[in-house]
Write an enzyme that holds these catalytic residues in place. Structure first.
Site, PDB file in Angstrom:
ATOM      1  N   SER A 264       0.840  -1.191   0.000  1.00  0.00           N
ATOM      2  CA  SER A 264       0.000   0.000   0.000  1.00  0.00           C
ATOM      3  C   SER A 264       0.881   1.249   0.000  1.00  0.00           C
ATOM      4  O   SER A 264       0.448   2.320  -0.351  1.00  0.00           O
ATOM      5  CB  SER A 264      -0.932   0.008   1.185  1.00  0.00           C
ATOM      6  OG  SER A 264      -0.176   0.033   2.345  1.00  0.00           O
ATOM      7  N   THR A 340       2.044  -7.118   5.630  1.00  0.00           N
ATOM      8  CA  THR A 340       2.696  -6.193   6.542  1.00  0.00           C
ATOM      9  C   THR A 340       2.943  -6.915   7.839  1.00  0.00           C
ATOM     10  O   THR A 340       2.007  -7.193   8.582  1.00  0.00           O
ATOM     11  CB  THR A 340       1.801  -4.987   6.846  1.00  0.00           C
ATOM     12  OG1 THR A 340       1.403  -4.438   5.610  1.00  0.00           O
ATOM     13  CG2 THR A 340       2.547  -3.955   7.642  1.00  0.00           C
ATOM     14  N   HIS A 514      44.445  42.976   7.658  1.00  0.00           N
ATOM     15  CA  HIS A 514      44.874  43.946   6.648  1.00  0.00           C
ATOM     16  C   HIS A 514      43.710  44.728   6.035  1.00  0.00           C
ATOM     17  O   HIS A 514      43.917  45.635   5.242  1.00  0.00           O
ATOM     18  CB  HIS A 514      45.723  43.261   5.567  1.00  0.00           C
ATOM     19  CG  HIS A 514      44.951  42.529   4.518  1.00  0.00           C
ATOM     20  ND1 HIS A 514      44.829  41.155   4.487  1.00  0.00           N
ATOM     21  CD2 HIS A 514      44.260  42.977   3.438  1.00  0.00           C
ATOM     22  CE1 HIS A 514      44.102  40.805   3.445  1.00  0.00           C
ATOM     23  NE2 HIS A 514      43.741  41.889   2.796  1.00  0.00           N
ATOM     24  N   ASP A 566      47.590  37.723  10.125  1.00  0.00           N
ATOM     25  CA  ASP A 566      46.635  38.599   9.439  1.00  0.00           C
ATOM     26  C   ASP A 566      45.225  38.171   9.846  1.00  0.00           C
ATOM     27  O   ASP A 566      44.513  37.508   9.102  1.00  0.00           O
ATOM     28  CB  ASP A 566      46.848  38.467   7.923  1.00  0.00           C
ATOM     29  CG  ASP A 566      46.012  39.470   7.142  1.00  0.00           C
ATOM     30  OD1 ASP A 566      45.371  40.324   7.786  1.00  0.00           O
ATOM     31  OD2 ASP A 566      46.012  39.377   5.902  1.00  0.00           O
ATOM     32  N   SER A 693      39.444  39.018   0.510  1.00  0.00           N
ATOM     33  CA  SER A 693      40.226  39.064   1.753  1.00  0.00           C
ATOM     34  C   SER A 693      39.348  38.934   2.991  1.00  0.00           C
ATOM     35  O   SER A 693      38.283  39.536   3.064  1.00  0.00           O
ATOM     36  CB  SER A 693      40.981  40.390   1.842  1.00  0.00           C
ATOM     37  OG  SER A 693      42.105  40.360   1.019  1.00  0.00           O
TER      38      SER A 693
END
Ligand SMILES: *[C@@H]1O[C@H](CO)[C@@H](O)[C@H](O)[C@H]1NC(C)=O
Ligand SMILES: *[C@@H]1O[C@H](CO)[C@@H](O)[C@H](O)[C@H]1NC(C)=O
Ligand SMILES: *[C@@H]1O[C@H](CO)[C@@H](O)[C@H](O)[C@H]1NC(C)=O
Ligand SMILES: *[C@@H]1O[C@H](CO)[C@@H](O)[C@H](O)[C@H]1NC(C)=O
Ligand SMILES: *[C@@H]1O[C@H](CO)[C@@H](O)[C@H](O)[C@H]1NC(C)=O
Length: 759
Positions: A264, A340, A514, A566, A693
């Site tokens: 089903s 089932t 920077h 940096d 950056s």
């Protein structure tokens, strides 16, 4: 596994084994006339052929009456409807006039969708619950049960839900109340509740469901996720009565998922159900736990896609492995088996639990979760209930408190044939009102439920979540893919910088040093989250570059520009509100990322993170560009972080392009940089350009984890038209001890909201 009676389905199974002996009779087609339903439509499972199922479909707020489906059997549709042609009737809600000691207005005999009722108590009684309730399209009243009580007994008056009647009017310790539902309604929840020492009622408040009553995806998402969250979160959740931490560090979580694949559920539904399982385990992977899984698909027989024992042996311990195994399992693999056998599915789970119990010392620290998806008609194998009882006993023999603590049994009843009362017997019922049984009309709605849960998980502050995972149809939008992306515009005394940053806590943005100049002031830093719906700008409180960042530090040795450390942090005036389109990316060497990597407490070290994340000479990574030319195709750029010999080659390339000697190159490119760029096999890394950056260089490992910050490159090929294969890019390495110290100082500051927990 149709609603054919018990005997007939057995008969069908037998028949199917011999069906190759017979050719189907040519005249077994059913008529295609007189099938319409007033106000609705119908669908057919196998057109007008024998065995086809006709299902009536009504608009929201209506249901088919007197039948919801018919079956073609040897040339005729059953049941016959000639005397009562089917119509779509308006959904009604259960009778609210069960309120004691109060008044319900208006008084109707029947209450339909959109009818509003109000509730008031007689004098001397106190009101609890919702004073106004509206009958909803799913057949339930909005809000909570209204109760008028005097609160003189040990337990509060438990009230009477609409459509029910209650026996029992004394509410002291050990007193019982018993509920029944009106004719035609099914009782979901606890029939009997007992007043406990602690002043609360055992079990769960019952609800009366009509055949057409469903839970809405929103309702289910809320109930299921709040229940599941208690299980899959390691942190203590405060407040809520009855909630306990069921998983301590070192505890384990075994999750059993069983999926009904009987006839089903057709192929489309079956594939949807597989997607649902994928979504579910992907969702669970967002949390800090690493559960073991067993995944079972059942019809007449039971197939284990993943068994918990294999899982623990390490065959398939990664999420992708399970997803692959699921993908590989095709609808037809279950064979021509139409029954089932829910009992057999529970038996398979019981067998696994018993095996685990014999073999695992940690069994008594294991939390077990069973999630059953079924359309709910057990037509063979017998009643699953005794097996469910045996599972409880196996978890903890004879001690109900213990099994309630260590076992969560959920069930999703999917479709219009669900036998609600029966399934309700197989699920956990806890006094805190947690819900474990959900009724939904189809697999689409189950999917919607999980989608809503995924959004709901935003209340959990998890880093690195994004929605572009696997093939879950949400690909289209960049919005949810890079929710941590921050655009930075800085106006200097002369000129302007454009940079990218990443949200690393709700209060801090990580970027490159920077981007800033000494004369910059917070008011001149303009931030926006380009992917967030709420585009209000984010206000900057301050920015902090790394204390050792100094471009002129190595002038003396002939390096005119030097970019070590940096890295900078921008602190916002106010924390952002985390949402699906604005949330943090993970950074390494934090407890948060340990969770994202699904590492245990033993593995909570920075070295382990490095080992897991930088695990080869070429580590696949990404960065995002906002460069309008490059991002046309996709803003996500592909690179490889180069290590070992590959990294040496990077430095050689720097010597060549910058025309410097080996020593200078090594001085310039220290271990505090990661390198990307250049060719490998038949693939050339994407390259960074001005404007990229400060953006994160990140990898995808369950979640998105940032490993670097884009700093500088040998040649800005966007500007010069240089050859991308020639240039190399350098990224501030977040594993660098001095970068870690810097991040920890600000992001780990306990006095600023939502700090990270550094290892
Ligand atoms: C209920 O009200 C909503 C909103 O006004 C409307 O769209 C819907 O059609 C109504 N439902 C029914 C069944 O009358
Ligand atoms: C797991 O490994 C065992 C032994 O190698 C094997 O028998 C079993 O089939 C494997 N299971 C899966 C799901 O791959
Ligand atoms: C678990 O089992 C071990 C060994 O059988 C026992 O020592 C321990 O107390 C048990 N723990 C719990 C929480 O029951
Ligand atoms: C970048 O590449 C272009 C084109 O090849 C070249 O003209 C330029 O000199 C290169 N720049 C640097 C800094 O090497
Ligand atoms: C942590 O935050 C508080 C409040 O903003 C601040 O006073 C303190 O200096 C911070 N600590 C460090 C080490 O930055």
């Amino acid at each position: 596994m149709q609603s054919v009676l018990f005997w007939s389905s057995y008969f069908l199974v037998i028949l199917s084994q011999f069906s190759f002996l017979y050719a189907a009779p040519a005249d077994s087609q059913c008529p295609n006339s007189n099938l319409d339903i007033t106000g609705g439509r119908y669908i057919l499972s196998k057109l007008y052929n024998d065995g086809s199922i006709l299902r009536y479909i009504c608009p929201e707020g209506f249901y088919p009456h007197p039948v919801k489906k018919r079956e073609c059997d040897r040339g005729q549709w059953f049941p016959k409807v000639s005397t009562r042609p089917p119509v779509c009737k308006k959904v009604t809600c259960p009778n609210p006039n069960v309120l004691e000691n109060g008044v319900v207005q208006p008084f109707n005999k029947v209450y339909s969708v959109n009818d509003t009722t109000t509730y008031r108590c007689h004098s001397d009684y106190t009101f609890r619950g919702s004073p106004t309730r509206v009958c909803q399209a799913n057949g339930k009243w909005s809000g909570g049960t209204p109760i008028c009580s005097r609160n003189t007994d040990h337990c509060p008056d438990p009230g009477t839900p609409p459509g029910a009647s209650r026996q029992g009017h004394i509410f002291n310790i050990d007193d019982k109340v018993t509920y029944t539902c009106d004719k035609g309604l099914k009782l979901i929840g606890s029939k009997v509740r007992v007043c406990q020492d602690g002043g609360y009622w055992s079990g769960k408040e019952p609800e009366c469901y009509a055949d057409f009553t469903y839970d809405t995806p929103g309702e289910v998402a809320e109930a299921f996720s709040s229940s599941l969250k208690t299980t899959v979160t390691l942190h203590e959740e405060s407040g809520q009565a009855g909630k306990k931490i069921r998983l301590d560090q070192g505890g384990r979580l075994d999750i059993y998922i069983a999926l009904d694949a009987s006839d089903s559920i057709d192929e489309k539904d079956f594939n949807k159900a597989k997607e649902v399982i994928k979504k579910l385990i992907t969702k669970i992977s967002y949390y800090e736990v690493s559960p073991n899984y067993e995944i079972i698909i059942f019809a007449t027989d039971v197939t284990k896609i993943v068994s918990i024992t294999d899982y623990k042996r390490g065959n398939a311990t990664k999420l992708v492995d399970i997803l692959t195994l699921l993908d590989r399992y095709k609808y037809d693999d279950k064979g021509q088996k139409t029954g089932t056998n829910i009992r057999k599915a529970y038996e398979a789970i019981l067998a696994s639990i018993s095996f685990e119990k014999e073999n695992k010392a940690a069994f008594n620290k294991t939390q077990h979760v069973i999630i059953m998806f079924t359309d709910g008609i057990a037509n063979m194998g017998g009643n699953p209930k005794p097996v469910v009882e045996e599972i409880k006993q196996t978890i903890y023999r004879g001690d109900q408190k213990k099994w309630e603590e260590y076992l969560d049994m959920y069930a999703f009843g999917v479709g219009s044939d669900v036998e609600k009362e029966k399934i309700d017997e197989w699920v956990t019922k806890r006094e805190n009102g947690e819900k474990f049984f959900f009724v939904l009309p189809d697999m689409n709605k189950v999917g919607e439920t999980l989608d809503e849960m995924i959004d709901e998980s935003t209340s959990v502050s998890l880093c690195g979540l994004y929605k572009d995972y696997y093939d879950l149809e949400i690909k289209s939008s960049m919005r949810l893919t890079y929710p941590w992306l921050i655009q930075i515009k800085i106006t200097h005394d002369n000129g302007q910088s454009n940079c990218i940053g990443s949200l690393v806590t709700p209060r801090f943005i990580l970027t490159a040093a920077h981007c800033f100049r000494f004369d910059d002031s917070p008011e001149r830093i303009l931030l926006s989250a380009p992917n967030a719906k709420d585009t209000r700008s984010l206000e900057v409180e301050r920015f902090e570059p790394h204390p050792e960042y100094n471009t002129r530090k190595k002038e003396a040795v002939g390096i005119s520009e030097y970019y070590e450390y940096d890295v900078a942090l921008i602190q916002l005036k106010k924390s952002v509100k985390v949402s699906p389109d604005l949330r943090t990316i993970c950074i390494p060497c934090t407890m948060e990322t340990n969770g994202a990597l699904q590492l245990s407490a033993n593995d909570a070290t920075c070295e382990k993170h490095k080992e897991v994340l930088l695990n080869s000479d070429l580590v696949k990574a990404n960065f995002i560009t906002l460069n309008s030319e490059k991002s046309k195709k996709t803003p996500k750029q592909n690179v490889q972080i180069r290590q070992g010999q590959q990294r040496d080659e990077c430095i050689q390339q720097a010597e060549k392009i910058l025309n410097i000697n080996k020593e200078t190159a090594k001085d310039m490119i220290t271990e505090n940089f990661l390198c990307t760029g250049g060719p490998s096999k038949n693939y050339i890394d994407d390259v960074t350009c001005k404007g990229d950056s400060g953006g994160p260089t990140f990898v995808e490992k369950n979640r998105l984890i940032q490993l670097g910050i884009i700093s500088w490159g040998l040649n800005d090929t966007c500007l010069t038209g240089g050859e991308p294969a020639e240039t190399r890019d350098f990224h501030t390495n977040l594993f660098s001890p001095k970068v870690q110290d810097f991040l920890k100082k600000y992001l780990g500051n306990e006095t600023i909201d939502t700090p990270l927990h550094f290892l």
